[in-house]
Design an enzyme around this catalytic site. Structure first.
Site, PDB file in Angstrom:
ATOM      1  N   ASP A 138      58.855  80.247  26.730  1.00  0.00           N
ATOM      2  CA  ASP A 138      58.117  80.185  27.995  1.00  0.00           C
ATOM      3  C   ASP A 138      58.685  79.055  28.814  1.00  0.00           C
ATOM      4  OD1 ASP A 138      56.627  78.024  26.267  1.00  0.00           O
ATOM      5  OD2 ASP A 138      56.068  77.642  28.339  1.00  0.00           O
ATOM      6  N   CYS A 143      65.078  93.480  42.311  1.00  0.00           N
ATOM      7  CA  CYS A 143      63.857  92.889  42.876  1.00  0.00           C
ATOM      8  C   CYS A 143      63.833  93.033  44.399  1.00  0.00           C
ATOM      9  CB  CYS A 143      63.728  91.429  42.456  1.00  0.00           C
ATOM     10  SG  CYS A 143      64.524  90.272  43.593  1.00  0.00           S
ATOM     11  N   ASP A 167      48.470  77.634  25.156  1.00  0.00           N
ATOM     12  CA  ASP A 167      48.876  76.462  24.378  1.00  0.00           C
ATOM     13  C   ASP A 167      47.614  75.721  23.932  1.00  0.00           C
ATOM     14  OD1 ASP A 167      48.000  75.124  26.636  1.00  0.00           O
ATOM     15  OD2 ASP A 167      49.978  74.429  27.241  1.00  0.00           O
ATOM     16  N   SER A 168      47.794  74.679  23.121  1.00  0.00           N
ATOM     17  CA  SER A 168      46.629  74.026  22.525  1.00  0.00           C
ATOM     18  C   SER A 168      46.070  72.921  23.403  1.00  0.00           C
ATOM     19  CB  SER A 168      47.024  73.414  21.181  1.00  0.00           C
ATOM     20  OG  SER A 168      47.867  72.294  21.396  1.00  0.00           O
ATOM     21  N   GLY A 169      46.811  72.544  24.434  1.00  0.00           N
ATOM     22  CA  GLY A 169      46.411  71.433  25.293  1.00  0.00           C
ATOM     23  C   GLY A 169      47.009  70.106  24.859  1.00  0.00           C
ATOM     24  N   GLY A 170      47.483  70.032  23.618  1.00  0.00           N
ATOM     25  CA  GLY A 170      47.975  68.766  23.083  1.00  0.00           C
ATOM     26  C   GLY A 170      49.142  68.202  23.868  1.00  0.00           C
ATOM     27  N   PHE A 171      50.118  69.042  24.157  1.00  0.00           N
ATOM     28  CA  PHE A 171      51.318  68.570  24.846  1.00  0.00           C
ATOM     29  C   PHE A 171      50.983  68.051  26.243  1.00  0.00           C
ATOM     30  CE2 PHE A 171      54.948  69.344  27.680  1.00  0.00           C
ATOM     31  CZ  PHE A 171      55.895  68.544  27.062  1.00  0.00           C
ATOM     32  N   CYS A 186      66.257  90.944  46.604  1.00  0.00           N
ATOM     33  CA  CYS A 186      67.659  91.387  46.615  1.00  0.00           C
ATOM     34  C   CYS A 186      67.830  92.765  47.259  1.00  0.00           C
ATOM     35  CB  CYS A 186      68.206  91.403  45.193  1.00  0.00           C
ATOM     36  SG  CYS A 186      68.261  89.756  44.456  1.00  0.00           S
ATOM     37  N   HIS A 226      62.302  87.135  42.294  1.00  0.00           N
ATOM     38  CA  HIS A 226      63.690  87.307  41.865  1.00  0.00           C
ATOM     39  C   HIS A 226      63.962  86.576  40.543  1.00  0.00           C
ATOM     40  CE1 HIS A 226      67.993  87.394  41.556  1.00  0.00           C
ATOM     41  NE2 HIS A 226      67.908  86.098  41.317  1.00  0.00           N
ATOM     42  N   CYS A 271      70.680  93.137  41.325  1.00  0.00           N
ATOM     43  CA  CYS A 271      69.273  92.907  40.966  1.00  0.00           C
ATOM     44  C   CYS A 271      68.369  93.907  41.679  1.00  0.00           C
ATOM     45  CB  CYS A 271      68.880  91.472  41.338  1.00  0.00           C
ATOM     46  SG  CYS A 271      67.149  91.081  40.988  1.00  0.00           S
ATOM     47  N   ASP A 311      48.376  70.161  18.130  1.00  0.00           N
ATOM     48  CA  ASP A 311      49.362  69.259  17.520  1.00  0.00           C
ATOM     49  C   ASP A 311      49.614  68.055  18.408  1.00  0.00           C
ATOM     50  OD1 ASP A 311      50.724  70.496  19.609  1.00  0.00           O
ATOM     51  OD2 ASP A 311      52.624  70.564  18.531  1.00  0.00           O
TER      52      ASP A 311
HETATM   53 ZN   LIG Z   1      66.641  89.751  42.788  1.00  0.00          ZN
END
Ligand SMILES: [Zn+2]
Length: 375
Positions: free
Chosen positions: A266, A306, A92-96, A309, A335, A304, A146
């Site tokens: 994101d 992962c 990101d640009s850092g602005g936020f 799980c 997870h 799932c 921005d």
């Molecule tokens: Zn999982």
């Protein structure tokens, strides 16, 4: 050095699926980008993040410029090598984050001066400095600098801010220059005002970017208002470039955004929630801190793949959360990232096969169970 491209493979309604090609690998869209704020996706090793299906990570300019500094990361070979992630990174640009985290901010036409939230030291960010930092980091997808006003904001404030962001977008484009193999994204602003959004999109496309973000959403306006904005805001942006919705979101936010033509998102939610005992599943949110899981031998989500799980019970996940063991945050972060990437993969296939609407209906129906034990 090879160049970059975006290829749209299929659309279904307004939902789109395609691929962004970069020299560091392809990014399948719609894409969810895990957040690696301080050069790490918290509680996860890079190969574990990759195993969930992530094609790209997000890094935060604001955090990295303060600690360990962009210059130090550049001296050590760049962000990819520093954090051991060789695939694409968007910064990101850092602005936020300056606006949300820094102290004693002073905003001028030139940029923002502020004091670090870590040690009070004085810093400056401008379009030129943000481009320089993101170049030092070695970012593959660079965001224009921005200003993002918090919502609700009155129309005058949104109008003034949007025009400043468009002047900064032009300066970002100029400072970025010609860097084959790297992409620069512009950021649409204008709050919830349709005409300001359209004007912002026009200003950005006149400048010309490799992709376009819908900025200034997920800042407190609520899902209904965000979806209302996404019903029109992305439509003003070029069809043949990726569209990125910044900082979103919960699983149903993500599905609603993809439905409205967003290609990239994101959010810190999968990892942040993972550290507080909260798991996202296809049946809804499960709070592992709840005593009801103490004797439950079932997996968190039987569908799932992962490790949380496959290898552990809800009872174990409850126990390690209550005992404040580190493996709790590790397993639940894994997870949650797996679940978010599974949704993205399912959506990509559903769009390609022209059955997004049916997939979306099943997604919402499955979640109706919520956190109710299914015994
Ligand atoms: Zn999982």
């Amino acid at each position: 050095m090879s160049t970059t491209s975006f290829t749209l493979h299929a659309t279904d309604g307004r939902a789109r699926t395609g691929v962004i090609q970069t020299p560091r690998g392809e990014i399948r869209t719609p894409a969810f980008m895990p957040v690696g704020t301080a050069a790490t996706v918290k509680a996860m090793m890079p190969d574990q993040v990759r195993s969930t299906g992530a094609d790209i990570l997000l890094g935060n300019t604001y955090h990295l410029m303060l600690r360990p500094t962009a210059e130090r990361i550049a001296r050590l070979g760049g962000l990819h090598s520093f954090m051991n992630w060789d695939r694409p990174i968007l910064t990101d640009s850092g602005g936020f984050q300056v606006m949300s985290l820094a102290e004693l901010r002073k905003l001028t036409e030139d940029g923002v001066t502020f004091r670090s939230h870590i040690d009070g030291s004085k810093h400056m960010l401008s379009p030129e400095r943000s481009m320089e930092i993101q170049k030092l980091l070695g970012s593959d997808i660079v965001m224009a600098f921005d200003e993002c006003p918090a919502l609700p904001a009155d129309r005058d404030r949104l109008d003034t801010s949007m025009r400043l962001s468009m002047r900064w977008a032009a300066r970002s484009r100029e400072a970025f220059g010609d860097r084959p193999g790297h992409m620069l994204f512009g950021i649409q602003q204008g709050g919830l005002e349709p005409d300001l959004r359209a004007e912002s999109a026009k200003a950005l496309t006149d400048i010309g970017f490799d992709g376009y973000a819908v900025g200034g959403l997920a800042v407190g306006e609520g899902q209904e208002a965000m979806f209302a904005c996404l019903d029109h805001a992305p439509q003003n942006l070029p069809v043949d470039k990726p569209r990125y919705l910044m900082g979103v979101g919960k699983p149903d936010d993500i599905v609603g955004a993809v439905k409205r033509g967003i290609d990239m998102m994101d959010c810190v939610l999968p990892t942040r929630s993972g550290r507080t005992g909260q798991a996202f599943t296809r049946h809804g949110v499960v709070n592992l801190k709840n005593i009801r899981h103490a004797d439950d031998p079932r997996p968190l989500d039987e569908d799932c793949s992962c490790p949380a799980c496959r290898n552990y019970s809800r009872a174990y996940l409850h126990h390690v959360y209550r005992s404040r063991e580190m493996i709790s945050g590790m397993l639940l972060s894994w997870h949650n990232l797996q679940y978010f990437q599974d949704i993205m993969d399912e959506m990509r296939h559903a769009i390609a096969e022209g059955r997004f609407e049916a997939w979306e209906a099943a997604f919402h129906a499955g979640r109706a169970d919520g956190d109710i034990p299914r015994l």
